[in-house]
Design an enzyme around this catalytic site. Structure first.
Site, short mmCIF file in Angstrom:
data_model
loop_
_atom_site.label_atom_id
_atom_site.label_comp_id
_atom_site.label_asym_id
_atom_site.label_seq_id
_atom_site.Cartn_x
_atom_site.Cartn_y
_atom_site.Cartn_z
N HIS A 55 -2.84 5.82 2.71
CA HIS A 55 -2.72 4.76 1.71
C HIS A 55 -4.00 4.54 0.91
CE1 HIS A 55 -2.01 0.47 0.39
NE2 HIS A 55 -0.82 0.99 0.15
N HIS A 105 -2.55 -6.70 -8.03
CA HIS A 105 -2.50 -5.72 -6.95
C HIS A 105 -3.88 -5.50 -6.33
CE1 HIS A 105 -1.65 -1.54 -5.28
NE2 HIS A 105 -0.63 -2.24 -4.82
#
Length: 685
Positions: free
Chosen positions: A592, A435
Site C-alpha cells: 500500500h 486523502h
C-alpha cells in the site's frame, strides 16, 4: 505505436490484479485456510469492481457512447472486453473452489455439506435450526397485483420460489420472493459431533432450499432459485442543492442500496425462464447475467477461517517490531525532538502513532491537535484520543472525509461523536476528497509553541495497519510542520493556496512536481549522466505521467515501477518503453505504500506520499508528498520500500507489454528473495 495503443484498459488491468490475487488461492505454498481467504478477497474485489468500474462504464456509455476512453476504445467495446475477462475470472474462481479447495479442505476434516450429502442427524439439526433461527424472521412476498416485485438491497441474497396451488384467500400462486436478511450468516457451522469430530458447514442457501416450503403451508414448491443483484454504488451529491453535507451523505447511503442494477448472479441450475424473468425485473440484458456453479456470494466464506481453530492451516503469527528508544523516554515528543521517526508498517508497530495522540490528549503542555480521517474502522483508539483531548479543553480539529467509498456511514458516525465531544469537525473541501494522511500536535515548550507532525502513506486505521504495508514519518522539522499547518488552514478555512517549504500537495503542486522530476531525469539522460526513476504505488493510470515516462525511457532513463494494482502503461515496448520495467507484488500483506525516487545526479530525491499516480489523486483529491531527507531514513525508505521489492523473486509478477503478467522465479543458482518475509525478519519483534 498508434496513439490508441499506448494506454491499456484500466478495467482489464484491475481484473488482471484480481487474477494475481486468485493465484494466491491456487498456491500450494500458502496455508490452506489462507487460500480460502484469498478466494473471498477476489469476490469482495469483484463486487466493488461491478459497483464502481462497471457501473461507471455503463453510465459513460449512456452519457457519451461515441467518446473514446483513454485506452482508445468506446465504452461499449470496453464493456464487451471487460465482461469477457470478468466471466473468465469468475469461472476460474468457482472451478478452484469446487474442484481444488473443497476437496483439500475435506482432507483436513473441513467440510461444506451439500443437501444430497446430509446424514439423517444432520438433516434433523438443520431443520431445527431453520425452525428456530430462520423461520421467525423470514418474510415471503407472493407476487400478484397487490404485491409487486420487491426491490432487493444491493448484494443481498434472495430466492425466487415457484409455487403451485391456491393460498388461504383462494389466490392462485405462481411465484414468491424470499429475501435473506443480512444479519443471517451465509455459512452455518454444524456441531462437531455431527461431522465426525471435524468442522462442518452448510450454506444458508441450502438450508432455505430444503425448508422453504414451510413458508408456504399447503402449497407445492416447484422450484427455489437463489439470485443476487449488484447495484451501481456511486454517491452523487449536488453542490448547488447542498445545505448540509453530512445529511446529504446519509440520504445518499440509503439510496445507494437501490441504485441501478449492473450484475445479476444466479446458480447455473436456474431455469432460463426464471433468468429471463429476473433480468426483465431489473432491466438488465443477458450480457449482465452471471451463472455460477455454487453459492452466489463467496465473500461470506471469509468467516470460515475464523471459525476453524487450525493454526497449522493459517499464516504464522508475526509480532511487529517496537521502537526500543520509546521505552527509554517518558515522552514521544522528547524522542521526536531529537530525531525524526520512520515507521514501516506492519513490520513495525503502529503504537507510536497511537501513543502520540494519547499523550497529546493527556499532556497539559499540548494546546491543539489536528488530524485527517479517511478510513479509521469502527473502533479507533486514535479517535478516542481525539475525543479525550477535546473533552480536556484542547483545540481539536478533525477533517473527516465523508466521501471515503464504503466507509461513509462509519465516518458520519465518528463525526457525530467527535462533535459531541467538543471537537471542531470539518468535511474537507467539497469536490475534493481529503486523502492526505496527516496529524499535527501543537505544544508549548519553554514559553514557545512547538509543532509535531505525522505524515503517512496509509490510513489512521489500527486494523489495516496490521495488514497493509505503509510508511509513516513523525517529525518536529519546523518547515514540514509549518507546511502541515498551512494545509490544515487551507482545508478548514478560505483563501489562496499557501506557499509550502518542503511538502507537495494535490491538487496544486504534486502533479507538476512528478512531471518536472521525470523531465529532469530525461535531461540528465540526454546529457549522458546516470538517470533513474523508481516508484512504488497502488495504481498508475494518469496519461500525462505515462507519456512523460515514455519520453524518459526513450532518452535512456532506467525506470523501475512497483505497481500493485492497475497499470495502464505498456512496459518493454521497443521504441516506446524498452527502459521501463513494471512489477507487482501480491502476498500476505497488501502492498500500500507510495514511494517516489529520482536519482537527480546523485542526490537521490526520495518521497513518501498518500497519492497514487492517478488523475483523481492529482486533480480531485487533497494529497501530500513528503521528502525524506535524513540520510539514515532515506537509506531505509530506498532499501525497504524499493530495492528489496525489486529483488523479490517469490511474490513478484512481471508485467508484459500486452498487459499480462508472468510470475517471477529465482534464476538458476539464485536464492529466493521474499520481500515481506525478509522485512519481518529485518524489522519484526
Amino acid at each position: 505505436m498508434p496513439e490508441q495503443n499506448r494506454i491499456l484498459c484500466r478495467e482489464l488491468s484491475l481484473l488482471a490484479f484480481n487474477r494475481r490475487v486468485l493465484a494466491q488461492a491456487e498456491d500450494q505454498n500458502v496455508p490452506l485456510l489462507e487460500r480460502l481467504r484469498f478466494l473471498c478477497i477476489v469476490s469482495s474485489n469483484l463486487d466493488e469492481f461491478f459497483e464502481v468500474r462497471m457501473a461507471w462504464l455503463k453510465r459513460e456509455h449512456k452519457r457519451c457512447p461515441q467518446r473514446r476512453l483513454d485506452n482508445g476504445k468506446m465504452p461499449s467495446e470496453t464493456i464487451a472486453d471487460v465482461t469477457e475477462a470478468a466471466r473468465s475470472l469468475i469461472r476460474h474462481q468457482y472451478d478452484l473452489f469446487n474442484n481444488v479447495l473443497q476437496p483439500e479442505l475435506a482432507q483436513e476434516g473441513i467440510h461444506f455439506y451439500r443437501r444430497r450429502n446430509w446424514t439423517d442427524t444432520q438433516k434433523k439439526w438443520i431443520e431445527d435450526y431453520f425452525d428456530r433461527e430462520l423461520l421467525p424472521i423470514l418474510t415471503p412476498i407472493g407476487l400478484d397485483p397487490s404485491h409487486p416485485f420487491p426491490r432487493p438491497l444491493n448484494k443481498s441474497l434472495n430466492f425466487a420460489v415457484e409455487l403451485d396451488g391456491t393460498d388461504a384467500f383462494g389466490r392462485p400462486s405462481g411465484m414468491a420472493i424470499v429475501q435473506a436478511p443480512r444479519i443471517l450468516p451465509r455459512v452455518v457451522p454444524l456441531p462437531s459431533e455431527l461431522c465426525g469430530g471435524g468442522h462442518g458447514f452448510v450454506f444458508l442457501s441450502s438450508i432455505l432450499h430444503a425448508h422453504v416450503g414451510k413458508l408456504f403451508p399447503g402449497m407445492n414448491v416447484k422450484g427455489c432459485h437463489q439470485f443476487r443483484l449488484t447495484r451501481d454504488s456511486d454517491l452523487t451529491v449536488d453542490e448547488e442543492d447542498l445545505q448540509n453535507l453530512r445529511a446529504a451523505i446519509q440520504n445518499e447511503l440509503h439510496d445507494r442500496e437501490y441504485g441501478d442494477g449492473v450484475r445479476l448472479e444466479v446458480a447455473d441450475t436456474c431455469p432460463a425462464y426464471i433468468r429471463d424473468f429476473l433480468l426483465a425485473q431489473f432491466k438488465l440484458t443477458a450480457a449482465e447475467l452471471y451463472q455460477v456453479k455454487g453459492p452466489v456470494n463467496l465473500v461470506r466464506l471469509n468467516a470460515v477461517p475464523d471459525l476453524v481453530n487450525r493454526p497449522d492451516l493459517k499464516f504464522p503469527t508475526h509480532t511487529p517490531g517496537r521502537l526500543k528508544a520509546l521505552g527509554k523516554t517518558a515522552s514521544i515528543f522528547d524522542l521526536v525532538r531529537q530525531s525524526p521517526i520512520l515507521l514501516h508498517h506492519p513490520y513495525q508497530s503502529f503504537d507510536p502513532v497511537v501513543e502520540m495522540m494519547r499523550e497529546a490528549a493527556a499532556d497539559p503542555a499540548v494546546l491543539a491537535v489536528k488530524m485527517t480521517i479517511y478510513r479509521t474502522g469502527t473502533r479507533s483508539e486514535l479517535v478516542r484520543a481525539l475525543m479525550k483531548a477535546a473533552l480536556a479543553g484542547k483545540q481539536v480539529t478533525v477533517v473527516v472525509e465523508l466521501m471515503a467509498r464504503f466507509d461513509e456511514a462509519n465516518n458520519v458516525n465518528w463525526a457525530k461523536q467527535l462533535e459531541e465531544a467538543g471537537a471542531h469537525v470539518v468535511y474537507g473541501v467539497f469536490g475534493y476528497k481529503v486523502h492526505a494522511k496527516m496529524a499535527l500536535v501543537i505544544r508549548r515548550e519553554d514559553g514557545v509553541l512547538k509543532r509535531y507532525a505525522h505524515l503517512g502513506t496509509g490510513n489512521y486505521h489500527q486494523g489495516t495497519s496490521r495488514i497493509y504495508t505503509d510508511f509513516g514519518l513523525i517529525t518536529a522539522d519546523e518547515q514540514i510542520t509549518a507546511d502541515v499547518n498551512i494545509l490544515f488552514m487551507e482545508i478548514t478555512g478560505l483563501g489562496k493556496p499557501g506557499r509550502l517549504n518542503k511538502l507537495y500537495q494535490s491538487p496544486f503542486t504534486l502533479h507538476k512536481m512528478v512531471i518536472d522530476r521525470i523531465a529532469r531525469e530525461t535531461e540528465h539522460a540526454k546529457a549522458g549522466k546516470p538517470a533513474r526513476i523508481t516508484a512504488k504505488m497502488n495504481s498508475l493510470i494518469e496519461p500525462t505521467v505515462i507519456e512523460a515516462l515514455y519520453r524518459a525511457s526513450a532518452a535512456g532513463v532506467q525506470i523501475d515501477l512497483i505497481v500493485r494494482g492497475m497499470c495502464t502503461l505498456r512496459p518493454g515496448v521497443k521504441g516506446l518503453s524498452e527502459n521501463i520495467r513494471v512489477r507487482s507484488i501480491v502476498g500476505r500483506q497488501l502492498e500500500h505504500a507510495r514511494v517516489y525516487y529520482f536519482h537527480n545526479n546523485g542526490t537521490d530525491d526520495t518521497f513518501i506520499s498518500s497519492a497514487d499516480w492517478m488523475g483523481r489523486n492529482f486533480f480531485r483529491r487533497i494529497e501530500t508528498a513528503t521528502p525524506i531527507t535524513a540520510p539514515e531514513l532515506k537509506k531505509r525508505v530506498i532499501h525497504e520500500g524499493l530495492t528489496m521489492a525489486l529483488d523479490d523473486n517469490t511474490h513478484a509478477w512481471l508485467m508484459q507489454p500486452d498487459g499480462g503478467y508472468i510470475r517471477a522465479a529465482p534464476a538458476e543458482g539464485e536464492s529466493e528473495a521474499d520481500l515481506q518475509n525478509d522485512l519481518w525478519t529485518l524489522l519484526g519483534g
